[in-house]
Scaffold this motif. Structure first.
Motif, PDB file in Angstrom:
ATOM      1  N   ARG A 113      -3.806   5.457  -4.399  1.00 49.22           N
ATOM      2  CA  ARG A 113      -3.627   6.157  -3.123  1.00 49.22           C
ATOM      3  C   ARG A 113      -4.845   5.946  -2.240  1.00 49.22           C
ATOM      4  N   GLY A 114      -4.597   5.914  -0.959  1.00 53.47           N
ATOM      5  CA  GLY A 114      -5.650   5.669   0.018  1.00 53.47           C
ATOM      6  C   GLY A 114      -5.134   4.809   1.150  1.00 53.47           C
ATOM      7  N   HIS A 115      -5.995   4.534   2.112  1.00 52.57           N
ATOM      8  CA  HIS A 115      -5.663   3.666   3.242  1.00 52.57           C
ATOM      9  C   HIS A 115      -4.485   4.205   4.054  1.00 52.57           C
TER      10      HIS A 115
ATOM     11  N   LEU B 276       0.825  -1.205   0.000  1.00 52.40           N
ATOM     12  CA  LEU B 276       0.000   0.000   0.000  1.00 52.40           C
ATOM     13  C   LEU B 276       0.862   1.258   0.000  1.00 52.40           C
ATOM     14  N   ASP B 277       1.944   1.225   0.790  1.00 48.59           N
ATOM     15  CA  ASP B 277       2.845   2.376   0.832  1.00 48.59           C
ATOM     16  C   ASP B 277       3.534   2.580  -0.520  1.00 48.59           C
ATOM     17  N   GLY B 278       3.988   1.489  -1.140  1.00 46.14           N
ATOM     18  CA  GLY B 278       4.637   1.595  -2.444  1.00 46.14           C
ATOM     19  C   GLY B 278       3.672   2.046  -3.527  1.00 46.14           C
ATOM     20  N   ALA B 279       2.424   1.580  -3.458  1.00 47.94           N
ATOM     21  CA  ALA B 279       1.427   1.999  -4.437  1.00 47.94           C
ATOM     22  C   ALA B 279       1.137   3.498  -4.317  1.00 47.94           C
ATOM     23  N   TRP B 280       1.102   4.001  -3.098  1.00 51.46           N
ATOM     24  CA  TRP B 280       0.873   5.435  -2.877  1.00 51.46           C
ATOM     25  C   TRP B 280       1.977   6.249  -3.559  1.00 51.46           C
ATOM     26  N   ARG B 281       3.216   5.832  -3.337  1.00 58.51           N
ATOM     27  CA  ARG B 281       4.336   6.552  -3.944  1.00 58.51           C
ATOM     28  C   ARG B 281       4.327   6.428  -5.474  1.00 58.51           C
ATOM     29  N   LEU B 282       3.910   5.276  -5.969  1.00 63.80           N
ATOM     30  CA  LEU B 282       3.797   5.101  -7.417  1.00 63.80           C
ATOM     31  C   LEU B 282       2.728   6.025  -7.989  1.00 63.80           C
ATOM     32  N   GLY B 283       1.622   6.168  -7.281  1.00 62.67           N
ATOM     33  CA  GLY B 283       0.569   7.074  -7.731  1.00 62.67           C
ATOM     34  C   GLY B 283       1.042   8.515  -7.796  1.00 62.67           C
TER      35      GLY B 283
ATOM     36  N   ALA C  95      -4.422   5.622   6.976  1.00 65.02           N
ATOM     37  CA  ALA C  95      -4.482   5.231   8.389  1.00 65.02           C
ATOM     38  C   ALA C  95      -4.001   3.798   8.575  1.00 65.02           C
ATOM     39  N   LEU C  96      -4.358   2.921   7.634  1.00 64.19           N
ATOM     40  CA  LEU C  96      -3.928   1.524   7.733  1.00 64.19           C
ATOM     41  C   LEU C  96      -2.422   1.396   7.533  1.00 64.19           C
ATOM     42  N   ILE C  97      -1.881   2.151   6.571  1.00 62.77           N
ATOM     43  CA  ILE C  97      -0.429   2.128   6.355  1.00 62.77           C
ATOM     44  C   ILE C  97       0.300   2.581   7.620  1.00 62.77           C
ATOM     45  N   ASP C  98      -0.209   3.645   8.246  1.00 61.00           N
ATOM     46  CA  ASP C  98       0.411   4.169   9.466  1.00 61.00           C
ATOM     47  C   ASP C  98       0.321   3.153  10.604  1.00 61.00           C
ATOM     48  N   LEU C  99      -0.840   2.518  10.749  1.00 61.68           N
ATOM     49  CA  LEU C  99      -1.018   1.534  11.819  1.00 61.68           C
ATOM     50  C   LEU C  99      -0.064   0.361  11.656  1.00 61.68           C
ATOM     51  N   LEU C 100      -0.011  -0.207  10.455  1.00 58.66           N
ATOM     52  CA  LEU C 100       0.867  -1.350  10.217  1.00 58.66           C
ATOM     53  C   LEU C 100       2.338  -0.949  10.320  1.00 58.66           C
ATOM     54  N   GLY C 101       2.659   0.291   9.925  1.00 64.43           N
ATOM     55  CA  GLY C 101       4.032   0.773  10.038  1.00 64.43           C
ATOM     56  C   GLY C 101       4.486   0.873  11.481  1.00 64.43           C
ATOM     57  N   ARG C 102       3.587   1.286  12.379  1.00 65.09           N
ATOM     58  CA  ARG C 102       3.932   1.400  13.794  1.00 65.09           C
ATOM     59  C   ARG C 102       3.901   0.054  14.503  1.00 65.09           C
TER      60      ARG C 102
END
Length: 360
Positions: free
Chosen positions: A303-305, A275-282, A307-314
């Motif tokens: 792009r999206g999600h 999800l993080d990589g897709a955001w940067r690709l977008g 909050a989920l990217i942040d949660l899983l990152g932490r």
């Protein structure tokens, strides 16, 4: 443990079939080809029409194809499903690998199953479905419920397509052309194998689907060729996008395993990184001047999600393990109580080591 509470150490443990493993309902990474879709399809009939419901539960992809009896064989040959389900009262029984009760393919029951599955009062938001399409979808969902024993795998809302949108190629012609499979029955030696330069499993699955279904609409063909031209003419852009894609995990299949309850901490890590990589690709695609229409349509979907990217990152360590049983996948600083237990465990070992040295 529950049996011991009931009747002591010699108690009988309750047993039940919790899952029926079939070729079309696999989600395990080790049992699937990452570069090929794993379709489970059902053939439905109603009101004189014929439809195919197909699902790849490893990614949640769910499609309904409106067709007719004359094109049915060609459509099944294009999909090359791992399993084909049909009613035990159908005229197409010879095309099926498994037959199910006729009641499972009732169109009204199929509509009710879809409404219940997606938690909606009406299916209007998903498109217009024929009675045959509802019959096929109902039969497929009933079969998936049967194999999963009530724990239905992840499915996206169904997408309706018309068989006429792609060129009809019968099984014999398809075998002769060796589009996606060679005469020997392998990917090696096929047209797909010759042209496939994709760097992700999802890209390879999409390319295989595109080659198997040549477009018939000129506008759609031109839109696709505009996109091809962009990346053909700009080598720097192409190499940069390929490098970004190469680093992305197969989040479609990771999500399928997680939704089916068979995921691992590594799958959660793949979801986070994907999800993080897709955001940067977008964001990178947004910077492309005069981007073709297809690319402009794609960019917002990447792009999206947040909050989920942040949660899983932490919550997760950078490289989560495959096995959850041994722990070690929750990041330090995410949960104070867990950190205290870890400190107590480490501190206890240090204290025992110090005491051992003192006694010596």
């Amino acid at each position: 443990e529950e049996a011991k509470k009931r009747a002591g150490s010699k108690a009988l443990v309750a047993r039940a079939i919790v899952r029926v493993v079939t070729a079309g309902t696999l989600t395990e990474e080790a049992l699937l080809d990452s570069r090929t879709a794993n379709w489970c399809v059902a053939v439905g009939e109603a009101s004189g029409g014929v439809a195919i419901a197909c699902a790849d539960i490893s990614t949640g992809r769910f499609e309904l194809i409106e067709t007719d009896a004359a094109r049915l064989g060609a459509e099944l040959a294009r999909l090359n499903p791992a399993e084909t389900i049909a009613s035990d009262a159908t005229d197409f029984a010879e095309l099926a690998t498994a037959l199910r009760p006729k009641i499972d393919f009732d169109s009204s029951g199929g509509e009710a199953r879809l409404r219940r599955l997606f938690g909606v009062a009406t299916l209007d938001g998903f498109g217009q479905f024929s009675r045959a399409g509802l019959a096929a979808a109902g039969g497929l969902v009933a079969y998936l419920e049967h194999t999963a024993k009530g724990s239905l795998p992840f499915l996206r809302p169904p997408r309706v397509s018309r068989a006429e949108a792609a060129m009809a190629i019968d099984a014999a012609t398809r075998e002769s052309l060796e589009l996606t499979v060679s005469a020997a029955g392998t990917r090696k030696g096929s047209l797909l194998d010759a042209v496939d330069r994709t760097v992700t499993g999802a890209g390879a699955r999409l390319l295989g689907a595109d080659i198997a279904a040549p477009l018939m609409d000129r506008a759609a063909i031109d839109a696709r060729l505009d996109l091809v031209t962009l990346f053909h003419d700009d080598a720097g852009l192409r190499d940069g996008i390929r490098a970004t894609l190469r680093a992305l995990p197969d989040i479609g299949r990771a999500l399928g395993r997680l939704a089916a309850g068979r995921g691992s901490p590594r799958d959660l890590g793949q979801l986070r990184d994907g999800l993080d990589g897709a955001w940067r690709l977008g964001e990178r695609i947004d910077d492309i001047a005069d981007a073709p229409a297809l690319l402009r349509e794609l960019a917002p979907q990447l792009r999206g999600h947040g909050a989920l990217i942040d949660l899983l990152g932490r919550a997760l360590v950078p490289e989560p393990p495959v096995d959850a049983a041994n722990g070690g996948y929750i990041a330090e600083g995410y949960d104070a109580a867990l950190d205290d237990l870890r400190d107590a465990g480490a501190g206890g070992r240090r204290a025992i080591a110090a005491l051992e040295g003192e006694y010596r």
